[in-house]
Design an enzyme around this catalytic site. Structure first.
Site, PDB file in Angstrom:
ATOM      1  N   TYR A  91      -9.322  28.937  18.981  1.00 31.09           N
ATOM      2  CA  TYR A  91     -10.063  29.973  18.258  1.00 31.09           C
ATOM      3  C   TYR A  91     -11.543  29.866  18.625  1.00 31.09           C
ATOM      4  O   TYR A  91     -12.211  30.882  18.804  1.00 31.09           O
ATOM      5  CB  TYR A  91      -9.892  29.798  16.743  1.00 31.09           C
ATOM      6  CG  TYR A  91      -8.460  29.945  16.274  1.00 31.09           C
ATOM      7  CD1 TYR A  91      -7.881  31.201  16.099  1.00 31.09           C
ATOM      8  CD2 TYR A  91      -7.683  28.822  15.984  1.00 31.09           C
ATOM      9  CE1 TYR A  91      -6.569  31.333  15.664  1.00 31.09           C
ATOM     10  CE2 TYR A  91      -6.372  28.948  15.550  1.00 31.09           C
ATOM     11  CZ  TYR A  91      -5.820  30.212  15.391  1.00 31.09           C
ATOM     12  OH  TYR A  91      -4.528  30.327  14.975  1.00 31.09           O
ATOM     13  N   ASN A 141      -2.841  40.904  14.244  1.00 28.69           N
ATOM     14  CA  ASN A 141      -2.295  41.447  15.486  1.00 28.69           C
ATOM     15  C   ASN A 141      -1.062  42.312  15.189  1.00 28.69           C
ATOM     16  O   ASN A 141      -0.065  41.809  14.686  1.00 28.69           O
ATOM     17  CB  ASN A 141      -1.921  40.286  16.417  1.00 28.69           C
ATOM     18  CG  ASN A 141      -1.321  40.732  17.729  1.00 28.69           C
ATOM     19  OD1 ASN A 141      -1.267  41.908  18.047  1.00 28.69           O
ATOM     20  ND2 ASN A 141      -0.868  39.758  18.503  1.00 28.69           N
ATOM     21  N   CYS A 147      -0.751  36.266  20.583  1.00 26.64           N
ATOM     22  CA  CYS A 147      -1.604  35.532  19.648  1.00 26.64           C
ATOM     23  C   CYS A 147      -1.092  34.105  19.423  1.00 26.64           C
ATOM     24  O   CYS A 147      -1.845  33.244  18.986  1.00 26.64           O
ATOM     25  CB  CYS A 147      -1.754  36.285  18.330  1.00 26.64           C
ATOM     26  SG  CYS A 147      -0.219  36.795  17.569  1.00 26.64           S
ATOM     27  N   HIS A 148       0.170  33.842  19.762  1.00 31.19           N
ATOM     28  CA  HIS A 148       0.694  32.482  19.629  1.00 31.19           C
ATOM     29  C   HIS A 148       0.006  31.515  20.595  1.00 31.19           C
ATOM     30  O   HIS A 148       0.056  30.308  20.389  1.00 31.19           O
ATOM     31  CB  HIS A 148       2.215  32.451  19.844  1.00 31.19           C
ATOM     32  CG  HIS A 148       2.658  32.905  21.195  1.00 31.19           C
ATOM     33  ND1 HIS A 148       2.804  34.241  21.505  1.00 31.19           N
ATOM     34  CD2 HIS A 148       2.982  32.214  22.315  1.00 31.19           C
ATOM     35  CE1 HIS A 148       3.207  34.345  22.773  1.00 31.19           C
ATOM     36  NE2 HIS A 148       3.316  33.124  23.278  1.00 31.19           N
ATOM     37  N   GLU A 176       7.132  28.434  26.719  1.00 34.18           N
ATOM     38  CA  GLU A 176       6.176  28.597  27.805  1.00 34.18           C
ATOM     39  C   GLU A 176       5.708  27.261  28.387  1.00 34.18           C
ATOM     40  O   GLU A 176       4.941  27.234  29.343  1.00 34.18           O
ATOM     41  CB  GLU A 176       4.963  29.391  27.309  1.00 34.18           C
ATOM     42  CG  GLU A 176       5.324  30.801  26.887  1.00 34.18           C
ATOM     43  CD  GLU A 176       4.107  31.613  26.466  1.00 34.18           C
ATOM     44  OE1 GLU A 176       2.956  31.176  26.702  1.00 34.18           O
ATOM     45  OE2 GLU A 176       4.311  32.707  25.911  1.00 34.18           O
TER      46      GLU A 176
END
Length: 132
Positions: free
Chosen positions: A68, A89, A97-98, A125
């Site tokens: 952030y 979002n 946003c994750h 990911e």
């Protein structure tokens, strides 16, 4: 619209995406199967601060995270403001946003079942930072 991924329901504002619901669902399924790293969907970004944060989130590559604070620094704002924009979002997954995490925690997540779902997406990911 709602999409199912990893036995969780995620609400997406399909009116912000210039594709059919079938195409959105197909791309989410490909992402969940590990066959898609980027969504090929055009998103209508808000023309305000939230849109700036959304654009920054769209630029985070698959398998990477940003804090952030890093996003806040790039936008000359406060990390808490970035967190609020991430939480609002309208198209989670499509706008990743994750991939935005805290400096010493995963932070929050407004989709699925919260932080557990965020961790699952980051695991998919290969991007889980050493944070709880």
């Amino acid at each position: 619209m709602n999409v199912e991924i990893f036995d969780r329901t995620v609400a997406l504002d399909a009116s912000r995406v210039s594709a059919s619901e079938a195409e959105i669902r197909a791309q989410v399924e490909e992402y969940a199967a590990g066959e898609r790293r980027e969504f090929d969907l055009s998103v209508d970004l808000p023309e305000d601060f939230a849109g700036e944060v959304t654009a920054a989130m769209q630029n985070i590559p698959y398998g990477e995270t940003r804090t952030y604070g890093e996003i806040a620094a790039s936008l000359d704002t406060a990390p808490v403001a970035v967190g609020r924009a991430c939480g609002a979002n309208p198209v989670p997954l499509v706008v990743p946003c994750h991939r935005v995490v805290g400096a010493d925690s995963l932070g929050g997540y407004s989709a699925g079942d919260g932080v557990a779902f965020k961790r699952r997406l980051l695991e998919l990911e290969g991007a889980v930072p050493n944070r709880e």
